[in-house]
Design a protein around this motif. Structure first.
Motif, PDB file in Angstrom:
ATOM      1  N   GLU A  20     -85.070  25.120 -13.099  1.00 46.87           N
ATOM      2  CA  GLU A  20     -84.464  24.147 -14.009  1.00 46.87           C
ATOM      3  C   GLU A  20     -84.782  22.730 -13.537  1.00 46.87           C
ATOM      4  O   GLU A  20     -84.839  22.455 -12.339  1.00 46.87           O
ATOM      5  CB  GLU A  20     -82.948  24.368 -14.015  1.00 46.87           C
ATOM      6  CG  GLU A  20     -82.240  23.674 -15.132  1.00 46.87           C
ATOM      7  CD  GLU A  20     -80.869  24.283 -15.410  1.00 46.87           C
ATOM      8  OE1 GLU A  20     -80.057  23.577 -16.019  1.00 46.87           O
ATOM      9  OE2 GLU A  20     -80.617  25.441 -15.036  1.00 46.87           O
ATOM     10  N   GLN A  21     -84.991  21.833 -14.499  1.00 43.26           N
ATOM     11  CA  GLN A  21     -85.207  20.423 -14.205  1.00 43.26           C
ATOM     12  C   GLN A  21     -84.030  19.640 -14.774  1.00 43.26           C
ATOM     13  O   GLN A  21     -83.687  19.785 -15.955  1.00 43.26           O
ATOM     14  CB  GLN A  21     -86.510  19.929 -14.828  1.00 43.26           C
ATOM     15  CG  GLN A  21     -86.816  18.475 -14.498  1.00 43.26           C
ATOM     16  CD  GLN A  21     -88.065  17.987 -15.196  1.00 43.26           C
ATOM     17  OE1 GLN A  21     -88.272  18.268 -16.376  1.00 43.26           O
ATOM     18  NE2 GLN A  21     -88.893  17.250 -14.478  1.00 43.26           N
ATOM     19  N   ILE A  22     -83.422  18.795 -13.935  1.00 39.93           N
ATOM     20  CA  ILE A  22     -82.211  18.062 -14.299  1.00 39.93           C
ATOM     21  C   ILE A  22     -82.346  16.638 -13.786  1.00 39.93           C
ATOM     22  O   ILE A  22     -82.897  16.409 -12.702  1.00 39.93           O
ATOM     23  CB  ILE A  22     -80.966  18.738 -13.666  1.00 39.93           C
ATOM     24  CG1 ILE A  22     -80.923  20.215 -14.062  1.00 39.93           C
ATOM     25  CG2 ILE A  22     -79.682  18.025 -14.065  1.00 39.93           C
ATOM     26  CD1 ILE A  22     -79.932  21.045 -13.257  1.00 39.93           C
ATOM     27  N   CYS A  23     -81.837  15.679 -14.533  1.00 47.39           N
ATOM     28  CA  CYS A  23     -81.876  14.302 -14.043  1.00 47.39           C
ATOM     29  C   CYS A  23     -80.754  14.098 -13.036  1.00 47.39           C
ATOM     30  O   CYS A  23     -79.795  14.877 -12.976  1.00 47.39           O
ATOM     31  CB  CYS A  23     -81.815  13.289 -15.190  1.00 47.39           C
ATOM     32  SG  CYS A  23     -80.158  12.796 -15.717  1.00 47.39           S
ATOM     33  N   LEU A  24     -80.848  13.052 -12.249  1.00 42.78           N
ATOM     34  CA  LEU A  24     -79.867  12.796 -11.197  1.00 42.78           C
ATOM     35  C   LEU A  24     -78.462  12.536 -11.736  1.00 42.78           C
ATOM     36  O   LEU A  24     -77.492  12.625 -10.997  1.00 42.78           O
ATOM     37  CB  LEU A  24     -80.326  11.624 -10.323  1.00 42.78           C
ATOM     38  CG  LEU A  24     -81.598  11.891  -9.518  1.00 42.78           C
ATOM     39  CD1 LEU A  24     -82.031  10.642  -8.760  1.00 42.78           C
ATOM     40  CD2 LEU A  24     -81.427  13.062  -8.569  1.00 42.78           C
ATOM     41  N   ASN A  25     -78.348  12.245 -13.042  1.00 41.18           N
ATOM     42  CA  ASN A  25     -77.038  12.062 -13.661  1.00 41.18           C
ATOM     43  C   ASN A  25     -76.518  13.335 -14.315  1.00 41.18           C
ATOM     44  O   ASN A  25     -75.432  13.345 -14.882  1.00 41.18           O
ATOM     45  CB  ASN A  25     -77.078  10.926 -14.684  1.00 41.18           C
ATOM     46  CG  ASN A  25     -77.163   9.586 -14.004  1.00 41.18           C
ATOM     47  OD1 ASN A  25     -76.496   9.336 -13.015  1.00 41.18           O
ATOM     48  ND2 ASN A  25     -78.009   8.705 -14.533  1.00 41.18           N
ATOM     49  N   GLY A  26     -77.303  14.418 -14.270  1.00 39.20           N
ATOM     50  CA  GLY A  26     -76.828  15.707 -14.759  1.00 39.20           C
ATOM     51  C   GLY A  26     -77.259  16.108 -16.151  1.00 39.20           C
ATOM     52  O   GLY A  26     -76.755  17.092 -16.683  1.00 39.20           O
ATOM     53  N   LYS A  53     -86.244  19.169  -9.577  1.00 40.63           N
ATOM     54  CA  LYS A  53     -86.300  20.614  -9.757  1.00 40.63           C
ATOM     55  C   LYS A  53     -85.881  21.339  -8.483  1.00 40.63           C
ATOM     56  O   LYS A  53     -85.789  22.547  -8.470  1.00 40.63           O
ATOM     57  CB  LYS A  53     -87.719  21.055 -10.148  1.00 40.63           C
ATOM     58  CG  LYS A  53     -88.173  20.559 -11.507  1.00 40.63           C
ATOM     59  CD  LYS A  53     -89.496  21.182 -11.900  1.00 40.63           C
ATOM     60  CE  LYS A  53     -90.631  20.281 -11.502  1.00 40.63           C
ATOM     61  NZ  LYS A  53     -91.946  20.775 -11.932  1.00 40.63           N
ATOM     62  N   ASN A  54     -85.633  20.572  -7.431  1.00 43.28           N
ATOM     63  CA  ASN A  54     -85.262  21.137  -6.138  1.00 43.28           C
ATOM     64  C   ASN A  54     -83.999  20.468  -5.621  1.00 43.28           C
ATOM     65  O   ASN A  54     -83.778  19.278  -5.879  1.00 43.28           O
ATOM     66  CB  ASN A  54     -86.382  20.921  -5.114  1.00 43.28           C
ATOM     67  CG  ASN A  54     -87.661  21.581  -5.537  1.00 43.28           C
ATOM     68  OD1 ASN A  54     -88.371  21.086  -6.400  1.00 43.28           O
ATOM     69  ND2 ASN A  54     -87.968  22.718  -4.943  1.00 43.28           N
ATOM     70  N   LYS A  59     -83.950  21.675  -0.407  1.00 47.65           N
ATOM     71  CA  LYS A  59     -85.293  21.696  -1.017  1.00 47.65           C
ATOM     72  C   LYS A  59     -85.615  22.959  -1.798  1.00 47.65           C
ATOM     73  O   LYS A  59     -86.718  23.108  -2.308  1.00 47.65           O
ATOM     74  CB  LYS A  59     -86.403  21.426   0.009  1.00 47.65           C
ATOM     75  CG  LYS A  59     -86.191  20.225   0.890  1.00 47.65           C
ATOM     76  CD  LYS A  59     -86.036  18.946   0.109  1.00 47.65           C
ATOM     77  CE  LYS A  59     -85.884  17.759   1.040  1.00 47.65           C
ATOM     78  NZ  LYS A  59     -84.913  16.812   0.616  1.00 47.65           N
ATOM     79  N   ASN A  60     -84.677  23.910  -1.916  1.00 48.39           N
ATOM     80  CA  ASN A  60     -84.922  25.099  -2.725  1.00 48.39           C
ATOM     81  C   ASN A  60     -84.896  24.730  -4.203  1.00 48.39           C
ATOM     82  O   ASN A  60     -84.236  23.764  -4.607  1.00 48.39           O
ATOM     83  CB  ASN A  60     -83.863  26.174  -2.449  1.00 48.39           C
ATOM     84  CG  ASN A  60     -84.159  26.941  -1.191  1.00 48.39           C
ATOM     85  OD1 ASN A  60     -85.167  27.641  -1.107  1.00 48.39           O
ATOM     86  ND2 ASN A  60     -83.294  26.811  -0.199  1.00 48.39           N
ATOM     87  N   PHE A  84     -73.177  23.095  -7.856  1.00 47.89           N
ATOM     88  CA  PHE A  84     -73.511  23.263  -6.447  1.00 47.89           C
ATOM     89  C   PHE A  84     -74.777  24.091  -6.294  1.00 47.89           C
ATOM     90  O   PHE A  84     -75.049  24.964  -7.102  1.00 47.89           O
ATOM     91  CB  PHE A  84     -72.359  23.963  -5.707  1.00 47.89           C
ATOM     92  CG  PHE A  84     -71.074  23.199  -5.753  1.00 47.89           C
ATOM     93  CD1 PHE A  84     -70.794  22.214  -4.821  1.00 47.89           C
ATOM     94  CD2 PHE A  84     -70.140  23.451  -6.748  1.00 47.89           C
ATOM     95  CE1 PHE A  84     -69.607  21.498  -4.867  1.00 47.89           C
ATOM     96  CE2 PHE A  84     -68.955  22.739  -6.814  1.00 47.89           C
ATOM     97  CZ  PHE A  84     -68.683  21.758  -5.873  1.00 47.89           C
ATOM     98  N   CYS A  85     -75.516  23.824  -5.230  1.00 49.95           N
ATOM     99  CA  CYS A  85     -76.730  24.585  -4.937  1.00 49.95           C
ATOM    100  C   CYS A  85     -76.347  25.987  -4.484  1.00 49.95           C
ATOM    101  O   CYS A  85     -75.507  26.154  -3.597  1.00 49.95           O
ATOM    102  CB  CYS A  85     -77.535  23.878  -3.845  1.00 49.95           C
ATOM    103  SG  CYS A  85     -79.029  24.785  -3.360  1.00 49.95           S
TER     104      CYS A  85
END
Length: 176
Positions: A20-26, A53-54, A59-60, A84-85
């Motif tokens: 998944e790709q997400i911006c820093l604001n969610g 994406k990580n 870094k996963n 959460f990761c």
């Protein structure tokens, strides 16, 4: 069937998780970056923030859409990005921003005691995780914020609804 994406060879198994790709604001940009790399963006089209994406901590890759060979999904409801990761347990940047903003909002409340502000702040940290303390924290949060007025209640809801645990949501916002 092997597929080429950029310089990497990508060969999915029968069932697999995409990235998944997400911006820093969610804001979710692309739930399926390996399957649909052409939908990726360097920056968010909603807020202009950088996309990731990580996990910035471990870094996963951020787990995305689940693919099942031979199954096509038509129509789905949009879900919020993960809070959460799943690899290291750290809060993602958008989760941290929401928690920090909710804490700042708590400090803006004028009609509660400083002790209540501390309790609300401590509760915020606990309602975003589903632990044995969540029920107590959510109950305390709801009781104290009921004194604050509709503007603060709505502000907290807008900031926390996507990252609060299901247990906390049922207590604080039972009609959602």
């Amino acid at each position: 069937m092997d597929r080429m994406f950029g310089r990497e060879r990508f060969a999915p198994s029968e069932n697999w998780y995409d990235v998944e790709q997400i911006c820093l604001n969610g804001h979710v940009i692309n739930r399926s970056t390996k399957n649909n790399p052409d939908h990726c963006q360097l920056f968010c089209d909603k807020c202009g923030a950088e996309t990731i994406k990580n996990c910035p901590n471990c870094k996963n890759e951020i787990q995305g859409e689940y693919h099942v060979e031979g199954v096509v999904v038509v129509g789905f409801t949009e879900s919020p990005p993960p809070a959460f990761c799943l690899h290291c347990g750290e809060a993602f940047p958008w989760t941290k921003l929401r928690i920090e903003s909710a804490i700042e909002l708590a400090n803006e409340i004028e009609n509660i005691t400083d002790e209540d502000k501390v309790r609300v702040t401590e509760s915020i940290e606990l309602i975003v995780r589903d632990t044995p303390q969540t029920t107590l924290a959510a109950t305390r949060f709801k009781k104290i914020t009921a004194k604050t007025g509709e503007v603060f209640i709505k502000g907290f809801r807008d900031l926390l609804i996507d990252i609060a645990s299901e247990t906390a949501k049922k207590i604080i916002w039972p009609n959602n």
